[in-house]
Enzyme design. Sequence first.
Site, mmCIF file in Angstrom:
data_model
loop_
_atom_site.group_PDB
_atom_site.id
_atom_site.type_symbol
_atom_site.label_atom_id
_atom_site.label_comp_id
_atom_site.label_asym_id
_atom_site.label_seq_id
_atom_site.Cartn_x
_atom_site.Cartn_y
_atom_site.Cartn_z
ATOM 1 N N ASN A 10 86.068 -38.280 142.619
ATOM 2 C CA ASN A 10 84.772 -38.704 142.085
ATOM 3 C C ASN A 10 84.844 -38.553 140.568
ATOM 4 O O ASN A 10 84.818 -37.445 140.057
ATOM 5 C CB ASN A 10 83.670 -37.821 142.684
ATOM 6 C CG ASN A 10 82.307 -38.113 142.091
ATOM 7 O OD1 ASN A 10 82.150 -39.040 141.293
ATOM 8 N ND2 ASN A 10 81.318 -37.322 142.475
ATOM 9 N N TRP A 11 84.938 -39.692 139.903
ATOM 10 C CA TRP A 11 85.122 -39.642 138.442
ATOM 11 C C TRP A 11 83.815 -39.384 137.694
ATOM 12 O O TRP A 11 83.812 -39.199 136.474
ATOM 13 C CB TRP A 11 85.776 -40.938 137.951
ATOM 14 C CG TRP A 11 87.199 -41.115 138.443
ATOM 15 C CD1 TRP A 11 87.924 -40.216 139.182
ATOM 16 C CD2 TRP A 11 88.053 -42.258 138.253
ATOM 17 N NE1 TRP A 11 89.181 -40.731 139.452
ATOM 18 C CE2 TRP A 11 89.287 -41.978 138.888
ATOM 19 C CE3 TRP A 11 87.904 -43.486 137.590
ATOM 20 C CZ2 TRP A 11 90.354 -42.885 138.895
ATOM 21 C CZ3 TRP A 11 88.967 -44.392 137.596
ATOM 22 C CH2 TRP A 11 90.176 -44.083 138.243
ATOM 23 N N LYS A 12 82.692 -39.425 138.407
ATOM 24 C CA LYS A 12 81.368 -39.166 137.807
ATOM 25 C C LYS A 12 81.163 -40.038 136.559
ATOM 26 O O LYS A 12 81.685 -41.147 136.502
ATOM 27 C CB LYS A 12 81.212 -37.662 137.519
ATOM 28 C CG LYS A 12 81.509 -36.830 138.774
ATOM 29 C CD LYS A 12 81.107 -35.378 138.672
ATOM 30 C CE LYS A 12 81.455 -34.659 139.973
ATOM 31 N NZ LYS A 12 81.025 -33.261 139.994
ATOM 32 N N HIS A 96 75.057 -36.985 146.676
ATOM 33 C CA HIS A 96 75.803 -36.021 145.860
ATOM 34 C C HIS A 96 74.844 -35.022 145.213
ATOM 35 O O HIS A 96 73.712 -35.370 144.877
ATOM 36 C CB HIS A 96 76.600 -36.761 144.776
ATOM 37 C CG HIS A 96 77.579 -35.858 144.086
ATOM 38 N ND1 HIS A 96 77.206 -35.023 143.069
ATOM 39 C CD2 HIS A 96 78.884 -35.625 144.318
ATOM 40 C CE1 HIS A 96 78.263 -34.321 142.693
ATOM 41 N NE2 HIS A 96 79.294 -34.669 143.430
ATOM 42 N N GLU A 98 74.568 -33.913 142.344
ATOM 43 C CA GLU A 98 74.000 -34.298 141.042
ATOM 44 C C GLU A 98 72.887 -35.328 141.216
ATOM 45 O O GLU A 98 71.936 -35.365 140.436
ATOM 46 C CB GLU A 98 75.120 -34.776 140.115
ATOM 47 C CG GLU A 98 75.968 -33.583 139.665
ATOM 48 C CD GLU A 98 77.462 -33.806 139.668
ATOM 49 O OE1 GLU A 98 77.914 -34.947 139.529
ATOM 50 O OE2 GLU A 98 78.208 -32.804 139.830
ATOM 51 N N GLU A 168 79.811 -29.717 149.727
ATOM 52 C CA GLU A 168 80.042 -29.338 148.336
ATOM 53 C C GLU A 168 79.003 -28.280 147.939
ATOM 54 O O GLU A 168 77.879 -28.628 147.551
ATOM 55 C CB GLU A 168 79.906 -30.557 147.421
ATOM 56 C CG GLU A 168 80.907 -31.656 147.719
ATOM 57 C CD GLU A 168 81.139 -32.562 146.518
ATOM 58 O OE1 GLU A 168 82.290 -32.681 146.100
ATOM 59 O OE2 GLU A 168 80.171 -33.119 145.971
ATOM 60 N N GLY A 174 82.202 -27.993 139.508
ATOM 61 C CA GLY A 174 82.415 -27.982 138.069
ATOM 62 C C GLY A 174 82.370 -26.610 137.436
ATOM 63 O O GLY A 174 82.300 -26.476 136.216
ATOM 64 N N SER A 214 85.413 -27.558 142.718
ATOM 65 C CA SER A 214 86.522 -26.910 141.997
ATOM 66 C C SER A 214 87.828 -26.904 142.794
ATOM 67 O O SER A 214 88.575 -25.933 142.750
ATOM 68 C CB SER A 214 86.119 -25.494 141.577
ATOM 69 O OG SER A 214 85.014 -25.539 140.673
ATOM 70 N N GLY A 235 86.274 -33.616 141.816
ATOM 71 C CA GLY A 235 85.645 -34.087 140.593
ATOM 72 C C GLY A 235 86.589 -33.943 139.413
ATOM 73 O O GLY A 235 87.472 -34.768 139.177
ATOM 74 N N GLY A 236 86.421 -32.862 138.664
ATOM 75 C CA GLY A 236 87.168 -32.653 137.418
ATOM 76 C C GLY A 236 88.665 -32.892 137.536
ATOM 77 O O GLY A 236 89.262 -33.579 136.684
HETATM 78 P P1 13P Z 1 84.524 -30.550 140.740
HETATM 79 O O1 13P Z 1 85.811 -30.823 141.486
HETATM 80 O O2 13P Z 1 84.591 -30.900 139.305
HETATM 81 O O3 13P Z 1 84.027 -29.171 141.005
HETATM 82 O O4 13P Z 1 83.429 -31.566 141.360
HETATM 83 C C1 13P Z 1 83.269 -31.637 142.720
HETATM 84 C C2 13P Z 1 82.405 -32.801 143.015
HETATM 85 O O5 13P Z 1 81.224 -32.796 142.725
HETATM 86 C C3 13P Z 1 83.023 -33.951 143.641
HETATM 87 O O6 13P Z 1 82.052 -34.854 144.096
#
Ligand code: 13P
Length: 252
Positions: A10-12, A96, A98, A168, A174, A214, A235-236
């Site tokens: 997920n590149w957000k 998600h 967020e 999640e 993050g 993470s 994510g990251g």
């Molecule tokens: P991180 O891997 O940056 O913690 O993010 C997880 C995430 O929200 C994937 O959708």
Amino acid sequence: MSRKLFIAGNWKMNLNCAGAVDLAKALVKEIGGADSVDLAVCPPFIYLQTVKAATSGSRIAVGAQDMFYENDGAFTGEISGAMLKDAGCRYVILGHSERRHVIGETDELTNRKLLKALADGLDVIFCVGELLAERQAGKTLDVVSRQVKIGLEGVDKAKAQRITIAYEPVWAIGTGVTATPDQAQEVHALIRKLLADKYGKDLSQTMRIQYGGSVKPSNAKELLNQPDIDGALVGGASLKAADFVGIVRAGL
Ligand code: 13P
């Protein structure tokens, strides 16, 4: 029972067009042929078609990070499932954390989007997870149960097969703090049980439940080794080709 691992990035709201193409190409080179694991990347809407072109011919699918529940019309700023299909998406992420906690989306809204995504032929990555305060108050299982139950309302068995649930925990996203394999497994087992209650044991055993929060190359293997963890939503670490490749290789 067979559940192929599913690792998705997920590149957000990150990267620019050139950066998205570079990352996609690097992934195609390193893991574009991997066939023992399903792979997807989920760039921002505006780079979907470009990333789709950069991954074409590889085993890396493309997904979007959200969608709206109407077909078309006066919905400024929104995007429909049909548009995502048109852009070459196979998946859409819904619910998600967020979207829930920054934008304010509810369980009911997530359910409405999820029903529409399935009707539009998209496979759904449906996210659930508790806040830190909810975990500390001992409410994790209640919160996740509520999210799963409302999110899947009206989804029949045939369509349920096209859903991957992503657990999640919000406090792990993050932050660099990962749920321990035991903490994650406990919630994944609960989700499996909710799926078994709703869809029967056989189907519940084939549905995939990803962990996200993470995930890194260094912790991926022990998470993915848990009996009810069937993949990762990253994510990251999915923004660096070497890290995402490391996570995928940990799962191979
Ligand atoms: P991180 O891997 O940056 O913690 O993010 C997880 C995430 O929200 C994937 O959708």
